[in-house]
Design a protein around this motif. Structure first.
Motif, PDB file in Angstrom:
ATOM      1  N   ALA A   2       0.831  -1.197   0.000  1.00  0.00           N
ATOM      2  CA  ALA A   2       0.000   0.000   0.000  1.00  0.00           C
ATOM      3  C   ALA A   2       0.866   1.249   0.000  1.00  0.00           C
ATOM      4  CB  ALA A   2      -0.907  -0.009   1.224  1.00  0.00           C
ATOM      5  N   ARG A   3       0.404   2.315  -0.684  1.00  0.00           N
ATOM      6  CA  ARG A   3       1.191   3.521  -0.829  1.00  0.00           C
ATOM      7  C   ARG A   3       0.520   4.693  -0.128  1.00  0.00           C
ATOM      8  NH1 ARG A   3       2.373   0.433  -4.982  1.00  0.00           N
ATOM      9  NH2 ARG A   3       4.283   0.707  -6.146  1.00  0.00           N
ATOM     10  N   GLY A   4       1.343   5.504   0.552  1.00  0.00           N
ATOM     11  CA  GLY A   4       0.867   6.775   1.050  1.00  0.00           C
ATOM     12  C   GLY A   4      -0.117   6.627   2.209  1.00  0.00           C
ATOM     13  N   LYS A   5      -0.643   7.750   2.661  1.00  0.00           N
ATOM     14  CA  LYS A   5      -1.596   7.787   3.767  1.00  0.00           C
ATOM     15  C   LYS A   5      -2.994   8.079   3.232  1.00  0.00           C
ATOM     16  CE  LYS A   5       1.359   7.142   7.131  1.00  0.00           C
ATOM     17  NZ  LYS A   5       1.312   5.941   7.973  1.00  0.00           N
ATOM     18  N   ARG A   6      -3.987   7.439   3.792  1.00  0.00           N
ATOM     19  CA  ARG A   6      -5.370   7.682   3.396  1.00  0.00           C
ATOM     20  C   ARG A   6      -6.266   7.289   4.554  1.00  0.00           C
ATOM     21  NH1 ARG A   6      -6.893   2.369  -0.192  1.00  0.00           N
ATOM     22  NH2 ARG A   6      -5.419   0.966   0.767  1.00  0.00           N
ATOM     23  N   GLN A  10     -13.551   0.526   8.523  1.00  0.00           N
ATOM     24  CA  GLN A  10     -14.186  -0.760   8.284  1.00  0.00           C
ATOM     25  C   GLN A  10     -15.244  -0.637   7.196  1.00  0.00           C
ATOM     26  OE1 GLN A  10     -13.288  -3.662   9.399  1.00  0.00           O
ATOM     27  NE2 GLN A  10     -14.990  -4.849   8.528  1.00  0.00           N
ATOM     28  N   ALA A  11     -15.948   0.499   7.187  1.00  0.00           N
ATOM     29  CA  ALA A  11     -16.980   0.718   6.165  1.00  0.00           C
ATOM     30  C   ALA A  11     -16.365   0.768   4.773  1.00  0.00           C
ATOM     31  CB  ALA A  11     -17.741   2.012   6.454  1.00  0.00           C
ATOM     32  N   LYS A  12     -15.198   1.410   4.661  1.00  0.00           N
ATOM     33  CA  LYS A  12     -14.537   1.482   3.355  1.00  0.00           C
ATOM     34  C   LYS A  12     -14.050   0.094   2.930  1.00  0.00           C
ATOM     35  CE  LYS A  12     -12.205   5.108   2.065  1.00  0.00           C
ATOM     36  NZ  LYS A  12     -11.144   6.139   1.873  1.00  0.00           N
ATOM     37  N   PHE A  13     -13.524  -0.669   3.884  1.00  0.00           N
ATOM     38  CA  PHE A  13     -13.105  -2.043   3.581  1.00  0.00           C
ATOM     39  C   PHE A  13     -14.286  -2.846   3.036  1.00  0.00           C
ATOM     40  CE2 PHE A  13     -13.109  -6.439   5.152  1.00  0.00           C
ATOM     41  CZ  PHE A  13     -12.012  -6.942   4.458  1.00  0.00           C
ATOM     42  N   GLU A  14     -15.425  -2.748   3.710  1.00  0.00           N
ATOM     43  CA  GLU A  14     -16.602  -3.509   3.273  1.00  0.00           C
ATOM     44  C   GLU A  14     -17.091  -3.041   1.907  1.00  0.00           C
ATOM     45  OE1 GLU A  14     -19.314  -3.059   6.513  1.00  0.00           O
ATOM     46  OE2 GLU A  14     -18.126  -4.332   7.871  1.00  0.00           O
ATOM     47  N   ALA A  95       2.960 -10.819  11.831  1.00  0.00           N
ATOM     48  CA  ALA A  95       3.470  -9.578  12.421  1.00  0.00           C
ATOM     49  C   ALA A  95       3.828  -9.787  13.890  1.00  0.00           C
ATOM     50  CB  ALA A  95       2.437  -8.468  12.271  1.00  0.00           C
ATOM     51  N   ASP A  96       3.009 -10.523  14.628  1.00  0.00           N
ATOM     52  CA  ASP A  96       3.310 -10.829  16.024  1.00  0.00           C
ATOM     53  C   ASP A  96       4.609 -11.610  16.140  1.00  0.00           C
ATOM     54  OD1 ASP A  96       1.061  -9.536  16.954  1.00  0.00           O
ATOM     55  OD2 ASP A  96      -0.156 -11.368  17.121  1.00  0.00           O
ATOM     56  N   ASP A  97       4.790 -12.609  15.257  1.00  0.00           N
ATOM     57  CA  ASP A  97       6.024 -13.405  15.268  1.00  0.00           C
ATOM     58  C   ASP A  97       7.244 -12.536  15.006  1.00  0.00           C
ATOM     59  OD1 ASP A  97       4.554 -15.674  15.763  1.00  0.00           O
ATOM     60  OD2 ASP A  97       4.536 -16.351  13.664  1.00  0.00           O
ATOM     61  N   MET A  98       7.044 -11.477  14.207  1.00  0.00           N
ATOM     62  CA  MET A  98       8.147 -10.570  13.866  1.00  0.00           C
ATOM     63  C   MET A  98       8.309  -9.450  14.889  1.00  0.00           C
ATOM     64  SD  MET A  98       7.343 -10.127   9.787  1.00  0.00           S
ATOM     65  CE  MET A  98       8.501  -8.744   9.640  1.00  0.00           C
ATOM     66  N   ALA A  99       7.464  -9.442  15.920  1.00  0.00           N
ATOM     67  CA  ALA A  99       7.453  -8.347  16.897  1.00  0.00           C
ATOM     68  C   ALA A  99       7.246  -7.011  16.195  1.00  0.00           C
ATOM     69  CB  ALA A  99       8.739  -8.332  17.718  1.00  0.00           C
ATOM     70  N   MET A 100       6.376  -7.033  15.203  1.00  0.00           N
ATOM     71  CA  MET A 100       6.085  -5.858  14.372  1.00  0.00           C
ATOM     72  C   MET A 100       4.676  -5.363  14.676  1.00  0.00           C
ATOM     73  SD  MET A 100       5.662  -5.869  10.221  1.00  0.00           S
ATOM     74  CE  MET A 100       4.835  -4.516   9.369  1.00  0.00           C
ATOM     75  N   LYS A 101       4.522  -4.070  14.767  1.00  0.00           N
ATOM     76  CA  LYS A 101       3.204  -3.483  14.955  1.00  0.00           C
ATOM     77  C   LYS A 101       2.519  -3.394  13.601  1.00  0.00           C
ATOM     78  CE  LYS A 101       0.810   0.509  16.919  1.00  0.00           C
ATOM     79  NZ  LYS A 101       0.966   1.838  17.566  1.00  0.00           N
ATOM     80  N   TYR A 102       1.419  -4.126  13.455  1.00  0.00           N
ATOM     81  CA  TYR A 102       0.741  -4.140  12.162  1.00  0.00           C
ATOM     82  C   TYR A 102       0.135  -2.755  11.893  1.00  0.00           C
ATOM     83  CZ  TYR A 102      -1.976  -5.628   8.177  1.00  0.00           C
ATOM     84  OH  TYR A 102      -2.481  -5.733   6.902  1.00  0.00           O
ATOM     85  N   PRO A 103       0.282  -2.238  10.639  1.00  0.00           N
ATOM     86  CA  PRO A 103      -0.191  -0.879  10.346  1.00  0.00           C
ATOM     87  C   PRO A 103      -1.714  -0.756  10.407  1.00  0.00           C
ATOM     88  CG  PRO A 103       0.573  -1.970   8.339  1.00  0.00           C
ATOM     89  CD  PRO A 103       0.970  -2.847   9.483  1.00  0.00           C
ATOM     90  N   ARG A 104      -2.169   0.303  11.110  1.00  0.00           N
ATOM     91  CA  ARG A 104      -3.593   0.593  11.251  1.00  0.00           C
ATOM     92  C   ARG A 104      -3.840   2.074  11.003  1.00  0.00           C
ATOM     93  NH1 ARG A 104      -6.760  -3.010  14.427  1.00  0.00           N
ATOM     94  NH2 ARG A 104      -5.626  -4.879  15.088  1.00  0.00           N
ATOM     95  N   ASP A 105      -5.059   2.398  10.663  1.00  0.00           N
ATOM     96  CA  ASP A 105      -5.429   3.794  10.497  1.00  0.00           C
ATOM     97  C   ASP A 105      -5.382   4.487  11.860  1.00  0.00           C
ATOM     98  OD1 ASP A 105      -6.905   5.829   8.527  1.00  0.00           O
ATOM     99  OD2 ASP A 105      -7.855   5.948  10.511  1.00  0.00           O
ATOM    100  N   ALA A 106      -4.771   5.658  11.893  1.00  0.00           N
ATOM    101  CA  ALA A 106      -4.576   6.362  13.160  1.00  0.00           C
ATOM    102  C   ALA A 106      -5.895   6.793  13.794  1.00  0.00           C
ATOM    103  CB  ALA A 106      -3.681   7.576  12.943  1.00  0.00           C
ATOM    104  N   LYS A 107      -6.896   7.097  12.993  1.00  0.00           N
ATOM    105  CA  LYS A 107      -8.180   7.574  13.518  1.00  0.00           C
ATOM    106  C   LYS A 107      -9.133   6.436  13.839  1.00  0.00           C
ATOM    107  CE  LYS A 107      -8.128  12.079  11.194  1.00  0.00           C
ATOM    108  NZ  LYS A 107      -8.841  12.969  10.230  1.00  0.00           N
ATOM    109  N   SER A 108      -9.300   5.511  12.905  1.00  0.00           N
ATOM    110  CA  SER A 108     -10.316   4.463  13.077  1.00  0.00           C
ATOM    111  C   SER A 108      -9.776   3.188  13.711  1.00  0.00           C
ATOM    112  CB  SER A 108     -10.929   4.112  11.718  1.00  0.00           C
ATOM    113  OG  SER A 108      -9.973   3.434  10.907  1.00  0.00           O
ATOM    114  N   ASP A 109      -8.440   3.052  13.743  1.00  0.00           N
ATOM    115  CA  ASP A 109      -7.768   1.838  14.233  1.00  0.00           C
ATOM    116  C   ASP A 109      -8.072   0.613  13.371  1.00  0.00           C
ATOM    117  OD1 ASP A 109      -5.946   0.767  16.152  1.00  0.00           O
ATOM    118  OD2 ASP A 109      -7.600  -0.322  17.091  1.00  0.00           O
ATOM    119  N   THR A 110      -8.580   0.850  12.168  1.00  0.00           N
ATOM    120  CA  THR A 110      -8.856  -0.249  11.229  1.00  0.00           C
ATOM    121  C   THR A 110      -7.555  -0.708  10.586  1.00  0.00           C
ATOM    122  OG1 THR A 110     -11.005   0.733  10.731  1.00  0.00           O
ATOM    123  CG2 THR A 110     -10.172  -0.928   9.187  1.00  0.00           C
ATOM    124  N   PRO A 111      -7.274  -2.015  10.594  1.00  0.00           N
ATOM    125  CA  PRO A 111      -6.030  -2.484   9.968  1.00  0.00           C
ATOM    126  C   PRO A 111      -6.040  -2.245   8.464  1.00  0.00           C
ATOM    127  CG  PRO A 111      -7.420  -4.336  10.622  1.00  0.00           C
ATOM    128  CD  PRO A 111      -8.049  -3.113  11.191  1.00  0.00           C
TER     129      PRO A 111
END
Length: 272
Positions: A2-6, A10-14, A95-111
């Motif tokens: 994925a590129r850039g910030k947007r 969950q509604a957009k995902f659906e 991501a958990d195995d890698m000790a990596m924080k999976y990227p989420r939207d800062a406002k909605s917390d949607t992955p």
């Protein structure tokens, strides 16, 4: 990826799922990311596909060049760009195995849904197999966040049993890509105001004969044929591009500008 910030919810995902994004094959496939969704760092393009009969949404110059390489390859049967990694449970577990924080939207917390630049369907050993390819600039590979996401993508496809590969600008045969781009729009023969398809095919046979008999440059041969036939300038050059695109004229795309039919060596480095 994925590129850039947007903004992502969950509604957009659906909505994306309901629209059929990331689903379908050939002309019915819809990329997860489309050009109109958000800006890209590079020049975007929407070339029509030979193999798919649909527009492809390409978000950078290197994606465009690689697309033309895949178009030229006889072993690639389907090209699906901006292909989503939809198994979030698997991604988050990795991501958990890698000790990596999976990227989420800062406002909605949607992955976020990550995407690979290309999912190819390739003829191999008598069957069709999937091969995922991601395009990155060499200068970006030193970033820790980029390296993490690439490793996440690599492990995801390994768990799915799908071959994954990283392609940088160094692996893309640029001359081949430019040559294919030059002939690409002439793939489908279209009637002109002066000649129908049957007449153009007849003219194409004359052109092939002249090219075999002459040592002159392509431009001189095609210009002379236009004059001899009293047709619009550029018609014979258009036919030349068409014949290359259809591989009826065989030349070396990797060695000479505006030529055809390369060895498969450079393509195999990317696909295999």
């Amino acid at each position: 990826m994925a590129r850039g910030k947007r903004d992502w919810t969950q509604a957009k995902f659906e909505r994306y799922i309901k629209e059929g994004r990331g689903q379908g094959s050939g002309k019915d496939y819809q990329p997860w990311i489309k050009i109109q969704d958000f800006p890209s760092k590079g020049r975007v393009s929407r070339p029509p596909g030979w193999k798919t009969n649909r527009e492809h949404h390409l978000l950078s110059d290197n994606e465009r060049r690689l697309f033309y390489v895949f178009e030229w390859s006889d072993v690639v049967v389907d090209i699906r760009e901006q292909f989503p990694l939809l198994d979030l449970d698997l991604l988050m577990s990795i991501a958990d195995d890698m000790a990596m924080k999976y990227p989420r939207d800062a406002k909605s917390d949607t992955p976020y849904i990550l995407s690979s630049d290309f999912m190819l369907f390739v003829k191999q050993d008598g069957k069709i197999v999937q091969k995922a390819r991601t395009v990155k600039m060499l200068k970006d590979l030193g970033s820790e966040s980029v390296a993490q996401k690439l490793e996440l993508e690599k492990r995801y496809y390994a768990a799915k049993g799908i071959d994954w590969g990283l392609v940088t600008e160094k692996e893309i045969p640029r001359l081949l890509a430019e040559n294919v781009e030059w002939v690409h729009s002439a793939y489908k023969l279209e009637a002109t105001t002066e000649m129908d398809i049957k007449e153009l095919r007849y003219l194409g046979n004359i052109l092939k004969s002249r090219l075999q008999e002459s040592d002159a440059t392509i431009n001189r041969v095609t210009t002379a044929l236009d004059k001899d036939m009293n047709i619009e300038p550029g018609t014979s050059l258009y036919l030349f591009r068409h014949l290359i695109a259809r591989k009826e004229i065989i030349m070396d795309m990797l060695a000479t500008k505006t030529s055809s039919c390369p060895s498969s060596r450079e393509i195999k480095k990317i696909i295999f």
